[in-house]
Design a protein around this motif. Structure first.
Motif, PDB file in Angstrom:
ATOM      1  N   ILE A   5      40.117  42.309  39.962  1.00 63.83           N
ATOM      2  CA  ILE A   5      39.936  41.034  40.286  1.00 63.83           C
ATOM      3  C   ILE A   5      41.467  41.341  40.706  1.00 63.83           C
ATOM      4  CG2 ILE A   5      40.944  38.565  39.877  1.00 63.83           C
ATOM      5  CD1 ILE A   5      39.016  38.265  38.514  1.00 63.83           C
ATOM      6  N   ILE A   6      41.724  41.389  42.306  1.00 68.99           N
ATOM      7  CA  ILE A   6      42.725  41.155  43.235  1.00 68.99           C
ATOM      8  C   ILE A   6      43.237  39.664  43.400  1.00 68.99           C
ATOM      9  CG2 ILE A   6      43.907  42.595  44.853  1.00 68.99           C
ATOM     10  CD1 ILE A   6      42.460  44.808  44.990  1.00 68.99           C
ATOM     11  N   HIS A   7      44.578  39.578  42.770  1.00 69.56           N
ATOM     12  CA  HIS A   7      45.240  38.736  43.383  1.00 69.56           C
ATOM     13  C   HIS A   7      46.516  38.259  43.959  1.00 69.56           C
ATOM     14  CE1 HIS A   7      45.566  33.759  42.409  1.00 69.56           C
ATOM     15  NE2 HIS A   7      46.800  34.339  42.209  1.00 69.56           N
ATOM     16  N   ASN A   8      46.689  37.294  45.131  1.00 68.88           N
ATOM     17  CA  ASN A   8      47.507  37.763  45.843  1.00 68.88           C
ATOM     18  C   ASN A   8      48.317  38.828  46.026  1.00 68.88           C
ATOM     19  OD1 ASN A   8      46.782  34.572  46.347  1.00 68.88           O
ATOM     20  ND2 ASN A   8      48.398  34.027  45.024  1.00 68.88           N
ATOM     21  N   LEU A   9      47.983  39.703  46.295  1.00 68.66           N
ATOM     22  CA  LEU A   9      48.858  41.780  46.070  1.00 68.66           C
ATOM     23  C   LEU A   9      48.975  40.675  47.574  1.00 68.66           C
ATOM     24  CD1 LEU A   9      47.173  44.591  45.564  1.00 68.66           C
ATOM     25  CD2 LEU A   9      48.316  44.271  47.337  1.00 68.66           C
ATOM     26  N   PRO A  59      52.110  46.930  42.977  1.00 63.39           N
ATOM     27  CA  PRO A  59      52.086  46.409  43.926  1.00 63.39           C
ATOM     28  C   PRO A  59      53.532  45.561  44.252  1.00 63.39           C
ATOM     29  CG  PRO A  59      50.203  45.356  42.666  1.00 63.39           C
ATOM     30  CD  PRO A  59      51.224  46.426  42.003  1.00 63.39           C
ATOM     31  N   SER A  60      53.732  45.617  45.690  1.00 60.55           N
ATOM     32  CA  SER A  60      55.185  44.369  45.686  1.00 60.55           C
ATOM     33  C   SER A  60      55.616  42.817  45.280  1.00 60.55           C
ATOM     34  CB  SER A  60      55.420  44.026  46.873  1.00 60.55           C
ATOM     35  OG  SER A  60      55.494  46.199  48.185  1.00 60.55           O
ATOM     36  N   LEU A  61      53.916  42.484  45.411  1.00 58.77           N
ATOM     37  CA  LEU A  61      53.755  41.320  45.141  1.00 58.77           C
ATOM     38  C   LEU A  61      52.230  41.150  44.302  1.00 58.77           C
ATOM     39  CD1 LEU A  61      55.180  38.613  47.612  1.00 58.77           C
ATOM     40  CD2 LEU A  61      56.125  39.520  45.294  1.00 58.77           C
ATOM     41  N   GLY A  62      52.071  40.080  43.718  1.00 54.61           N
ATOM     42  CA  GLY A  62      50.477  40.024  43.010  1.00 54.61           C
ATOM     43  C   GLY A  62      49.532  41.247  41.711  1.00 54.61           C
ATOM     44  N   SER A  63      48.861  40.770  41.518  1.00 51.56           N
ATOM     45  CA  SER A  63      48.281  41.833  40.204  1.00 51.56           C
ATOM     46  C   SER A  63      46.556  41.772  40.732  1.00 51.56           C
ATOM     47  CB  SER A  63      48.377  39.620  38.732  1.00 51.56           C
ATOM     48  OG  SER A  63      47.364  39.601  39.661  1.00 51.56           O
ATOM     49  N   ILE A  64      46.723  42.996  39.921  1.00 51.54           N
ATOM     50  CA  ILE A  64      45.488  43.328  39.756  1.00 51.54           C
ATOM     51  C   ILE A  64      44.802  43.449  38.835  1.00 51.54           C
ATOM     52  CG2 ILE A  64      43.935  46.087  39.979  1.00 51.54           C
ATOM     53  CD1 ILE A  64      46.060  46.184  41.889  1.00 51.54           C
ATOM     54  N   THR A  65      43.929  43.031  37.593  1.00 54.42           N
ATOM     55  CA  THR A  65      42.767  43.236  36.123  1.00 54.42           C
ATOM     56  C   THR A  65      42.085  43.983  36.296  1.00 54.42           C
ATOM     57  OG1 THR A  65      42.242  40.958  36.685  1.00 54.42           O
ATOM     58  CG2 THR A  65      44.641  41.495  35.965  1.00 54.42           C
ATOM     59  N   ILE A  66      41.349  43.812  35.654  1.00 54.44           N
ATOM     60  CA  ILE A  66      40.165  44.718  35.137  1.00 54.44           C
ATOM     61  C   ILE A  66      39.817  44.389  33.899  1.00 54.44           C
ATOM     62  CG2 ILE A  66      38.119  46.580  34.540  1.00 54.44           C
ATOM     63  CD1 ILE A  66      40.207  48.225  37.282  1.00 54.44           C
ATOM     64  N   ASP A  67      38.867  43.629  33.957  1.00 54.75           N
ATOM     65  CA  ASP A  67      38.614  42.290  32.307  1.00 54.75           C
ATOM     66  C   ASP A  67      39.291  42.061  32.129  1.00 54.75           C
ATOM     67  OD1 ASP A  67      36.266  43.456  33.127  1.00 54.75           O
ATOM     68  OD2 ASP A  67      35.959  45.088  31.635  1.00 54.75           O
ATOM     69  N   ASN A  68      39.884  41.145  32.672  1.00 57.37           N
ATOM     70  CA  ASN A  68      41.659  40.027  32.219  1.00 57.37           C
ATOM     71  C   ASN A  68      42.792  40.906  31.693  1.00 57.37           C
ATOM     72  OD1 ASN A  68      40.035  37.768  33.107  1.00 57.37           O
ATOM     73  ND2 ASN A  68      38.734  37.907  31.457  1.00 57.37           N
TER      74      ASN A  68
END
Length: 222
Positions: A5-9, A59-68
């Motif tokens: 899940i990539i959020h607001n990257l 990333p400069s902004l945002g988040s990257i998650t794998i299985d939370n």
């Protein structure tokens, strides 16, 4: 499981004189057990995306998650998330033969190979038609053979997904087709996901899901 899940990257490269926006407000959710391609013009950010998702870049902004689990919070990203990366250049160790090169990840993690490891590696060498060259050194191999060894090495620990950054970029057409078939076989045989960044549209089209980078966004192709 295996949900990326990539959020607001957003990501920007900064230097002394300028800043260069690569991605802006990317939101993406995929299951890494599938096969994916990412295409785009040269310099659009394909390699940067691979580096971000595998934790090599923050990333400069945002988040990257794998299985939370947030990638940026993990000290050893590839090991922690059971991911592998294959680059355009093979990065084999010249003083090790083929078998020693592909065994290296297992030795680093487990200390030594067991019987099952040897059986698995021999199966990979047979699948890639490298079994008769397992005692050769990198300088004794062609470019395509080196890339096959690099891919075998990436599978040694049976990752959930292999991220490939232009794996056929330095290869001729016939050798490129061999690498394409190998990637398809890997996915079918072991259920390992493939995420391919490439400028090769034929290779890209063989993946189940196709993305394109355009105007700093990642867009799913119809």
């Amino acid at each position: 499981m295996n949900n990326l899940i990539i959020h607001n990257l957003s990501h920007t490269y900064n230097d002394v004189n300028d800043s260069n926006l690569i991605f802006h407000d990317i939101n993406l959710q995929i299951n890494l057990s599938g096969t994916f391609s990412l295409t785009g013009e040269s310099g659009s950010g394909k390699s940067t995306f691979i580096h971000l998702v595998t934790g090599m870049l923050q990333p400069s902004l945002g988040s990257i998650t794998i299985d939370n689990k947030k990638i940026s919070s993990m000290k050893s990203k590839l090991k922690a998330f059971n991911l592998s990366v294959v680059f355009q250049y093979h990065s084999l160790l010249e003083n090790l033969n083929v078998l020693e090169n592909i065994s290296l990840p297992i030795k680093i993690i487990k200390g030594k190979l067991n019987k099952d490891d040897h059986i698995f590696l021999d199966k990979l060498l047979t699948l890639t038609k490298m079994i008769d060259k397992k005692l050769r050194y990198p300088h004794e191999l062609s470019g395509g053979e080196k890339q096959r060894v690099s891919i075998i090495r990436s599978i040694a620990l049976k990752p959930k997904c292999i991220f490939m950054d232009e794996p056929t970029g330095n290869l001729d057409n016939n050798t490129s087709l061999l690498i394409q078939e190998l990637c398809i076989d890997i996915h079918k045989e072991w259920g390992i996901g493939i995420f391919l960044a490439t400028h090769d549209m034929v290779f890209a089209s063989r993946m189940d899901t196709n993305f394109n980078i355009k105007n700093n966004k990642i867009i799913a192709n119809d």
